[in-house]
Structure formats: C-alpha cells, structure tokens
Scaffold this active site. Structure first.
Site, PDB file in Angstrom:
ATOM      1  N   HIS A  53      28.118  30.930  -5.836  1.00 27.22           N
ATOM      2  CA  HIS A  53      27.628  32.083  -6.577  1.00 27.22           C
ATOM      3  C   HIS A  53      28.058  33.369  -5.885  1.00 27.22           C
ATOM      4  O   HIS A  53      27.886  33.503  -4.674  1.00 27.22           O
ATOM      5  CB  HIS A  53      26.094  32.079  -6.657  1.00 27.22           C
ATOM      6  CG  HIS A  53      25.507  30.786  -7.118  1.00 27.22           C
ATOM      7  ND1 HIS A  53      24.232  30.384  -6.758  1.00 27.22           N
ATOM      8  CD2 HIS A  53      26.011  29.791  -7.902  1.00 27.22           C
ATOM      9  CE1 HIS A  53      23.972  29.202  -7.307  1.00 27.22           C
ATOM     10  NE2 HIS A  53      25.037  28.819  -8.006  1.00 27.22           N
ATOM     11  N   TYR A 110      18.333  34.725   3.892  1.00 18.67           N
ATOM     12  CA  TYR A 110      19.303  35.800   3.668  1.00 18.67           C
ATOM     13  C   TYR A 110      18.625  37.105   3.290  1.00 18.67           C
ATOM     14  O   TYR A 110      17.639  37.141   2.560  1.00 18.67           O
ATOM     15  CB  TYR A 110      20.356  35.400   2.632  1.00 18.67           C
ATOM     16  CG  TYR A 110      19.858  34.766   1.359  1.00 18.67           C
ATOM     17  CD1 TYR A 110      19.816  35.485   0.162  1.00 18.67           C
ATOM     18  CD2 TYR A 110      19.459  33.436   1.335  1.00 18.67           C
ATOM     19  CE1 TYR A 110      19.388  34.891  -1.020  1.00 18.67           C
ATOM     20  CE2 TYR A 110      19.025  32.838   0.162  1.00 18.67           C
ATOM     21  CZ  TYR A 110      18.992  33.565  -1.017  1.00 18.67           C
ATOM     22  OH  TYR A 110      18.564  32.979  -2.173  1.00 18.67           O
TER      23      TYR A 110
END
Length: 480
Positions: free
Chosen positions: A68, A131
């Site tokens: 992605h 993240y």
C-alpha cells in the site's frame, strides 16, 4: 559514527531511508528512543511532523500485509518481534517500480516517503509493527492510496514465507499488477494569491511541469481576512496533504499604504494575514514559501554594494514596515523559504508595457534615474520558488532578482524604446526628487534595491538578467 548514535542509510528508492537505532539493554530487557526528533534530524532524517501513531499487532508468523502507498510520509519500526519489509516506488518518475527489501527488528526503523508502497511479512509470532504518520487516517483518504500485487513477478519479491502459506487478506491477494498501476503524482502545491502576476506565473509554471496544485485567488481566500478562510486551511488540517504552500498574495499598493485606510489594508494582508498563514502551516506541518521585498531595507546602502539575506531590515515606508512584520511571522515557523525580490515584471500591466505604449504613442517620458536595482521576471521568480520547494534546498532566507549588473528605471525605459526601434534619447532621466515634486502621498523608495542573489547559486538556480527580462516582457506583450 558510534554504534550508540542513530545512523541513517539511503536506499535504491529516493527518500526511503533505513535507520539503525541504538538499543541498550541488560538483564531486565532493553530500551530505545524510537523517535527522537533532534537526534533523528541531525543523523539525516527529514524533519517531518507526525500527527498519528498506529500499531499493527500480528499474532502469527507469516502474516503478510501490503503493498500500500499512502498520501503521507511515515516512519515505521518494530516494537517486538521482527519482519521482512518490502517497499515499491509507485511515484511518477524514473524510479517507478523500484523494489527495496530489508529485515526490521526493534533496532531498525524505516522512513517511507509519500507514494512509496509499504508491505511486510512477520518472521515471528506476536509481532507488533508501529508507525508514525504525517496525516490523520480517514476512510476518505483511502481514495488517494495506490496498491500493487504482492505476487507480481515483475517485482520479484523473495518473500521468506511463500505467500500460499502466509496469512493475508483477500483484498491484498487481488491488488493489480505493476503494469496496471497509475504512477502517483507528487503531492500538490497550494498557491495563494493566484490572481496576481506572480500567482499567474506560478500556475503557468506548474501546468507546464505537469505538477498538481490548488490555486486560491483573493475571492477564494483573502489573506487579509483569516476568519473567512476555508476552515481546513485556517486550522492547518487541510494543509497536510500539500507539499508546500506558496504565498504570492500581498498588498502592494506602496503609495496607498501611506494613507490611513491603506495602512490598515497593508498591515492586514502583509502582517496579520501572514502571521495567521504561518501558524496554519506550522499546525499542518507544511513548508511555507513566502515572497517579500527590497522595501524592508532603507535603500541607503552605498551603490555598488548589495543587501545580503542576513542584512538587518530597516523599512522606511508603511508597505516596507508591514512586509518586514510579515517576515517575522514567516520565520517563526522553521520550515520556511523567505524569498525577497524586487522590480518584478509579469503579465499584464507593468513598467515595460507602459514604456512601450508611451513609445508607440509618441510620448517622451521623464523617468527616475537615481533608483538602482535589477528587474525580475515573474516567471523566473515562480520557477525559483518551485526550485526551492522541489530541490530540498535548506530552509531560510533567499534573495531572488534578475542577475547581471544593476540598472535604473531610466535605463530600462531606454532599453524598451530601443528594442522597439524608437530613439532611446526620448527618455529624459530625472531624480526621484524632481519626479515627485508637487506630488503628495508618495511613499519613499529605496535608492539602492540591489539584493545579493549568490545564495541561489548554491542551490542551483540562476535567473535571467534585466535586459532579458525586458525582451521577455515585450515578447509577451506581442503575444497577448
């Protein structure tokens, strides 16, 4: 570099960075500074502004996610366990389709720029993948994602665990092959003041480069009225998706600014509005490129000398004072390009066009000959601003005017006459005092408007000289 320091390594994908993180430990376990801004930036990571922290917990070895590419930057690491990471450049350009793989442990992090596809496969049970991202996730944001198939033979990713034995979603199994993926364009630029001569030059330059942008004219966003701005701009939230904001809007009616009403208008646009814009950019974490002027100086520097970017402002007009105040607001946000310019010539009404009309109509003008500077093409100014934004030039203050030797308005008028085949001696040089005699409400002009543009050479941009700017203006006048 010591193993106790953050170390950053470049990869085959532009902007994708592998980070070695110190992880001291003892019999109790270990500790790491996963993101420490000062140390990270000093080591070579971008000074990005994360706004959300996400964690993906993966229960079993072989869990595979991706590929992605999202419309924001992210900084990924592992809290516990380990992964095999794979990244694919899905951005428009020569790097499209480039693949990088790397194992990530708790001692490693990766900076993934916008438009680079991210995927991982867990190598241990109970792996936590974390993240930081530079924009808030939303369902609407997914429309700006790009995807590519994990099994694409063109990518030839050597997954440690065969994908037919891995745990992955049906959606990830069915993403398109690289050959069917539309490369992602760069993040757009937001141009404010798109209706002016510089704003028009910016939009032309962006269109010629086939770069995405949003352009706000004064009817869309009045710099002097922050309360009336679009809410997502005012709060900064809507700015996160932009590569940069370029402010080409200003109150430039130098003489009108000396009046009671004009003073209010000048300060509202050039100072108060700029302060609001700088604050919005800071909240959005987006760089601000802002155009200022030679009028922030008093113009009394001896002829033959040039104002450097670090020279102290000393404005003597209301216009110059309001622009100097705006500079203070811009520099309060570290991610800024403050660009001073002078004597800008663009499309439509300008000095060269006026002199050309007088020449053709048989008028012999008197033109000031004791103001010294260099003409600047609005097209060069636009190109220079985009160069700063695109090239990764250090943030700070720059001067951008035409190159070459300084000249005067009278000399420029004579060049214009001569270029059109008229006698340049029809132009009569006069002093500023002679030109303004008997006139009221005239703002003081700098005698020396020469700006030192050597900092542009350092970042690889060279503007044209004044004579070339005159020729360009006359050619454009013929085309228009």
């Amino acid at each position: 570099m010591s193993a106790t320091q953050v170390q950053v390594h470049t990869t085959a994908i532009d902007g994708l960075l592998i980070v070695d993180l110190p992880r001291p430990g003892d019999n109790r376990g270990w500790f790491k500074e996963n993101w420490q801004r000062a140390k990270a930036v000093e080591a070579g990571l971008p000074d990005f502004v994360p706004v959300q922290n996400n964690i993906s917990f993966n229960g079993t070895r072989g869990t595979t996610r991706g590929i992605h590419a999202e419309p924001w930057d992210k900084y990924v690491s592992v809290a516990t366990g380990s992964i095999f990471g794979a990244w694919v450049d899905l951005r428009r350009g020569p790097g499209f389709g480039t693949v990088v793989t790397h194992e990530i442990t708790p001692s490693t992090a990766v900076f993934v720029p916008r438009g680079v596809g991210n995927a991982f496969q867990t190598l241990e049970d109970a792996t936590a993948y974390t993240y930081l991202v530079t924009d808030h996730w939303s369902a609407d944001a997914q429309s700006a994602y790009s995807f590519v198939n994990l099994t694409d033979p063109q990518l030839a990713i050597n997954w440690p665990i065969a994908l037919d034995q891995a745990e992955l979603s049906e959606k990830d199994r069915n993403h398109p092959l690289l050959a069917a993926v539309e490369p992602l364009p760069p993040a757009p630029v937001l141009v404010i003041g798109a209706g002016g001569q510089l704003g028009s030059a910016l939009t032309r330059e962006l269109m010629e480069r086939d770069l995405p942008y949003t352009a706000y004219t004064r009817s869309d966003l009045d710099l002097a009225n922050p309360d009336g701005w679009p809410e997502d701009v005012r709060t900064g939230e809507g700015l996160r998706r932009y590569r940069a904001v370029i402010n080409a809007a200003a109150h430039t009616a130098v003489d009108a600014a000396e009046t009671p009403e004009g003073r209010i208008d000048a300060w509202a646009a050039n100072a108060t509005g700029v302060r609001a814009l700088s604050g919005a950019c800071q909240r959005g974490g987006v760089p601000l490129a802002h155009v200022s002027t030679d009028y922030v100086f008093d113009g009394q520097l001896p002829l033959g000398q040039f104002y450097t970017p670090d020279a102290a402002p000393a404005p003597v007009s209301v216009y110059g004072q309001s622009k100097a105040a705006g500079e203070c607001a811009v520099t309060a946000w570290p991610k800024h390009y403050l660009v001073r310019t002078s004597w800008v010539i663009g499309s439509g009404h300008n000095f060269v066009a006026t002199m050309a009309r007088l020449a053709e109509n048989g008028v012999d003008p008197s033109v000031v000959s004791d103001q010294h500077g260099r003409l600047t093409s609005a097209a060069d100014l636009a190109a220079g601003l985009l160069h700063l934004v695109d090239s990764g030039a250090p943030y700070g203050t720059y001067h951008l005017t035409g190159s070459g030797e300084p000249t005067t308005w009278a000399e420029i008028a004579r060049w214009t006459f001569e270029e059109l085949g008229h006698d340049p001696q029809r132009v009569t040089p006069v002093t500023t005092e002679e030109y303004t005699a008997g006139k009221t409400g005239i703002a003081p002009r700098p005698s020396n408007s020469c700006l030192d543009i050597s900092s542009l050479d350092v970042v690889g941009f060279t503007p044209r000289d004044s004579a070339a700017v005159v020729r360009e203006a006359l050619e454009r006048r013929t085309e228009d």
